[in-house]
Scaffold this active site. Structure first.
Site, PDB file in Angstrom:
ATOM      1  N   HIS A  23       5.663   8.199  -1.020  1.00  0.00           N
ATOM      2  CA  HIS A  23       5.429   9.121   0.110  1.00  0.00           C
ATOM      3  C   HIS A  23       6.510  10.180   0.252  1.00  0.00           C
ATOM      4  O   HIS A  23       6.928  10.524   1.355  1.00  0.00           O
ATOM      5  CB  HIS A  23       5.279   8.333   1.417  1.00  0.00           C
TER       6      HIS A  23
ATOM      7  N   VAL B 128       6.012   3.815   4.451  1.00  0.00           N
ATOM      8  CA  VAL B 128       6.571   3.317   3.195  1.00  0.00           C
ATOM      9  C   VAL B 128       6.648   1.800   3.278  1.00  0.00           C
ATOM     10  O   VAL B 128       7.254   1.251   4.198  1.00  0.00           O
ATOM     11  CB  VAL B 128       7.970   3.906   2.929  1.00  0.00           C
ATOM     12  N   HIS B 129       6.058   1.109   2.312  1.00  0.00           N
ATOM     13  CA  HIS B 129       5.925  -0.351   2.388  1.00  0.00           C
ATOM     14  C   HIS B 129       7.189  -1.036   1.862  1.00  0.00           C
ATOM     15  O   HIS B 129       7.180  -1.753   0.857  1.00  0.00           O
ATOM     16  CB  HIS B 129       4.683  -0.809   1.609  1.00  0.00           C
TER      17      HIS B 129
END
Length: 368
Positions: free
Chosen positions: A242, A272-273
């Site tokens: 991202h 954002v993971h």
């Protein structure tokens, strides 16, 4: 407190509640709505506001004609208060683990910076998400804002964004002078919390920008010495995921000055993971009077973790790790709070990043 629930069959939008398990001391009425999404018709969505309620008190309540009794605990009226913070929840086994860890933390209020159900236009997944979070969301206040997976806009077929979110997750936007359920603010126990919408207009001529400007000007740091802001798309991010998105770059360009000048303490983001905590940052550089940025979009979504970070790690990035988990922030008093990020390590709740924070309102060098 707003109580929201959904039934398949019509029932009265009534909540009986009280401080004892009989739950019959008081009664409140609300409204029932529903929504259409392409061929999907929602159940009956009931919304009832109950109160006034005493702080730091357990209340019991029943919904409509149901005999089932729930209980909820109101937030304290003053410090200390404990927030759980989690983004990008979804509905996976990791989500289940994260929710259990949050429940074990004995939090007072949950803050969620967007991407709730990951329904992604499949509307029954909003129902299953509601069932998944009900054990927690029925007992403590959940305050949320939107992410990209909550937009659910389909060209030509369904042009209205946030249809399910706005119908199912009604936030107290009108009470804060906002004209939209997508951005709002509230005071709780000495903290002013601002929820912003990354996926609605945020330019300087937008309604959201003008509302934010007025909201920040009206903050009384004597009453709320702490200020937290939640967005979905992070303004600072050293993960490879991202990067360069308008919702991050454009919103930062538009609103960073406002939040810096208002001496916001912490800005939480999702999207954002993975987990990342930054220094106090303004205009891409360390600044002792700027907000701390914390990215916590690692609740347990089905898309998995964002495991690739930029190398080398920027000087302004203090801690980063691609693991599912959640955070807690214990606001102890007007000047000090303890932030902890707990990763899901073999389904155990492990505190991996812990740091004491000092409010900018208590730093005389930063008084705006």
């Amino acid at each position: 407190m707003r109580i929201s629930w959904i039934t398949h069959e019509p029932t009265s939008a009534t909540v009986e509640y009280g401080p004892s398990p009989s739950a019959n001391a008081f009664s409140a009425n609300g409204e029932t709505t529903f929504y259409n999404y392409v061929t999907y018709l929602s159940g009956h969505i009931h919304n009832v506001v109950i109160g006034p309620l005493k702080p730091n008190t357990v209340y019991y309540y029943r919904l409509g004609e149901s005999d089932k009794t729930y209980n909820l605990k109101t937030t304290p009226s003053q410090f200390p208060i404990k927030f759980a913070v989690v983004g990008d929840l979804g509905q996976t086994e990791w989500t289940v683990s994260t929710l259990q860890h949050i429940k074990d933390s004995n939090y007072d209020m949950l803050l969620l910076p967007g991407d709730l159900s990951y329904a992604d236009v499949i509307q029954p997944l909003w129902d299953s998400f509601g069932r998944l979070v009900e054990p927690l969301a029925s007992e403590r206040p959940w305050m949320v804002t939107t992410g990209n997976h909550d937009v659910e806009k389909i060209p030509i077929i369904h042009r209205t964004p946030f249809t399910a979110y706005n119908a199912r997750w009604k936030m107290p936007f009108q009470e804060s002078g906002s004209d939209s359920n997508l951005y709002y603010s509230f005071d709780v126990s000495g903290v002013h919390v601002i929820m912003l919408g990354s996926y609605t207009d945020f330019d300087s001529d937008s309604a959201q920008y003008q509302w934010l400007k007025g909201d920040l000007e009206n903050i009384n740091r004597g009453k709320t010495p702490w200020v937290f802001v939640l967005v979905h798309a992070p303004w600072y991010n050293s993960n490879e995921a991202h990067q360069g998105e308008r919702e991050s770059v454009g919103m930062k360009a538009s609103m960073e000055d406002l939040l810096y000048q208002a001496r916001v303490d912490v800005i939480f983001a999702g999207h954002v993971h993975a987990y990342e905590r930054f220094k106090r940052v303004y205009n891409d550089e360390s600044d002792d009077c700027a907000p701390i940025y914390i990215n916590i979009g690692d609740g347990g979504n089905r898309e998995g973790l964002a495991k690739k970070y930029q190398d080398p790690q920027p000087d302004i990035s203090m801690f980063r790790e691609a693991s599912f988990g959640h955070g807690t922030i214990d606001v102890v008093n007007a000047s000090h709070a303890l932030w902890s990020w707990h990763k899901n390590d073999n389904e155990e709740r492990v505190a991996s990043d812990t740091v004491w924070l000092t409010s900018l309102s208590s730093n005389h060098a930063c008084i705006a």
